[in-house]
Design an enzyme around this catalytic site. Structure first.
Site, PDB file in Angstrom:
ATOM      1  N   GLU A  16      46.499  45.826  12.046  1.00  0.00           N
ATOM      2  CA  GLU A  16      45.541  45.176  12.980  1.00  0.00           C
ATOM      3  C   GLU A  16      46.074  44.798  14.299  1.00  0.00           C
ATOM      4  OE1 GLU A  16      43.257  42.533   9.123  1.00  0.00           O
ATOM      5  OE2 GLU A  16      44.749  41.534  10.650  1.00  0.00           O
ATOM      6  N   THR A  89      41.246  40.569  10.766  1.00  0.00           N
ATOM      7  CA  THR A  89      39.636  41.314   9.829  1.00  0.00           C
ATOM      8  C   THR A  89      39.163  40.333   9.015  1.00  0.00           C
ATOM      9  OG1 THR A  89      40.949  42.372   8.255  1.00  0.00           O
ATOM     10  CG2 THR A  89      40.507  43.841  10.135  1.00  0.00           C
ATOM     11  N   LYS A 172      34.791  35.466   6.261  1.00  0.00           N
ATOM     12  CA  LYS A 172      35.557  34.948   5.183  1.00  0.00           C
ATOM     13  C   LYS A 172      37.399  35.758   5.302  1.00  0.00           C
ATOM     14  CE  LYS A 172      36.773  35.632   0.077  1.00  0.00           C
ATOM     15  NZ  LYS A 172      37.454  36.594   0.222  1.00  0.00           N
ATOM     16  N   ASP A 173      38.189  34.948   5.565  1.00  0.00           N
ATOM     17  CA  ASP A 173      39.426  35.440   5.740  1.00  0.00           C
ATOM     18  C   ASP A 173      40.652  34.886   4.973  1.00  0.00           C
ATOM     19  OD1 ASP A 173      40.550  33.303   7.129  1.00  0.00           O
ATOM     20  OD2 ASP A 173      41.348  34.113   8.667  1.00  0.00           O
ATOM     21  N   MET A 174      41.969  35.089   5.166  1.00  0.00           N
ATOM     22  CA  MET A 174      43.126  34.529   4.424  1.00  0.00           C
ATOM     23  C   MET A 174      44.175  33.840   5.244  1.00  0.00           C
ATOM     24  SD  MET A 174      43.384  37.735   2.059  1.00  0.00           S
ATOM     25  CE  MET A 174      44.445  36.860   0.712  1.00  0.00           C
ATOM     26  N   ASP A 198      34.166  44.266   5.568  1.00  0.00           N
ATOM     27  CA  ASP A 198      33.550  44.344   4.259  1.00  0.00           C
ATOM     28  C   ASP A 198      32.555  43.261   4.121  1.00  0.00           C
ATOM     29  OD1 ASP A 198      36.268  43.033   3.980  1.00  0.00           O
ATOM     30  OD2 ASP A 198      34.931  42.125   2.523  1.00  0.00           O
TER      31      ASP A 198
HETATM   32  N1  ADE Z   1      39.907  40.476   5.359  1.00  0.00           N
HETATM   33  C1  ADE Z   1      38.950  41.433   5.347  1.00  0.00           C
HETATM   34  N2  ADE Z   1      37.961  41.310   4.383  1.00  0.00           N
HETATM   35  C2  ADE Z   1      38.441  40.080   3.939  1.00  0.00           C
HETATM   36  C3  ADE Z   1      37.839  39.439   2.693  1.00  0.00           C
HETATM   37  N3  ADE Z   1      36.624  39.930   2.261  1.00  0.00           N
HETATM   38  N4  ADE Z   1      38.377  38.327   2.413  1.00  0.00           N
HETATM   39  C4  ADE Z   1      39.473  37.710   2.738  1.00  0.00           C
HETATM   40  N5  ADE Z   1      40.000  38.493   3.783  1.00  0.00           N
HETATM   41  C5  ADE Z   1      39.480  39.561   4.406  1.00  0.00           C
END
Ligand code: ADE
Length: 243
Positions: A16, A89, A172-174, A198
């Site tokens: 990324e 992302t 929604k990410d991390m 997604d």
């Molecule tokens: N990064 C990309 N898609 C993700 C998802 N669905 N959940 C968490 N992090 C993401």
């Protein structure tokens, strides 16, 4: 300090970050931020990008919340940024108008999986950290504004989904909420810029969507990051901190 004076972008995945570095001409050698961690930084006179690096045990990009916090802390201490942008992302939501490649800019930021059913700790678990108001800029660039929500899983449980519905999450990410927490400790303005790979509420598996759509989303992310940096840098004082 004007927001555009020294922006810092914090990212988790090399695939990324590489297109972002290329569009921002951050092609010089990176420097390690700490001998014990793989976090690294690229710096130019007008923008910096910090990356978590690869996990020393598993040899993959150090995604998710702990590395995001460490990298943010080390980079903030080093460059004293005017603004921190958690870029990457994310998953989107069909029911809230999300689509693959959509660019989302945070107007709020939460954790969706820190469920602590003890009254005094509930708000702590949810986070809801300060996010700088870039609504006018975001609208002018065609970004979707809304809540960015962080958890330590690529998929989502029913409980995660209920939590994300409660604040109408659009991404929604991390990592974002971890970065936001560090920014609050240092009193540095924070935002998150995410491109959708997604759709969380589709029938297709998240992992399959992620892999198929990664390239288009990262292209959109690098274009969007450049547009955002250019706008906050050139508009200067107009975007001084508003808290
Ligand atoms: N990064 C990309 N898609 C993700 C998802 N669905 N959940 C968490 N992090 C993401």
């Amino acid at each position: 300090m004007p927001l555009g004076e020294r922006p810092l972008i914090v990212m988790a995945m090399e695939a990324e970050a590489a297109p972002v570095r290329s569009t921002l001409n951050l092609e010089t050698q990176s420097e390690k931020l700490h001998p014990a961690f793989t976090s690294e930084i690229w710096e130019s006179t007008h923008v910096c990008l910090a990356l978590n690096g690869q996990d020393q045990r598993y040899g993959v990009d150090s995604i998710a919340s702990q590395p995001a916090a460490i990298t943010s802390m080390l980079a903030i201490e080093r460059v004293r940024p005017s603004l921190v942008i958690s870029a990457g992302t994310a998953g989107g939501f069909v029911k809230r108008g999300g689509h693959i490649g959509q660019v989302c800019l945070a107007d709020s930021c939460y954790f969706h999986d820190r469920r602590i059913q003890l009254e005094a700790f509930e708000a702590y678990g949810n986070g809801n950290y300060p996010v700088v108001d870039l609504g006018d800029i975001g609208k002018s660039l065609g970004f979707q504004l809304g809540a960015v929500s962080t958890g330590n899983a690529l998929d989502a449980t029913e409980a995660d989904l209920v939590r994300m519905d409660s604040y109408q999450a659009i991404a929604k990410d991390m990592e974002a909420a971890s970065v936001a927490w560090i920014c609050e400790q240092f009193n540095v303005p924070f935002t998150a810029l995410k491109a959708i790979t997604d759709l969380v509420d589709s029938d297709e598996s998240t992992a399959e969507q992620f892999v198929s759509n990664f390239e288009i989303a990262t292209q959109r992310l690098s274009d969007a990051t450049k547009e955002l940096i250019e706008l906050i840098t050139t508009e200067g004082e107009d975007y001084a901190i508003r808290t």
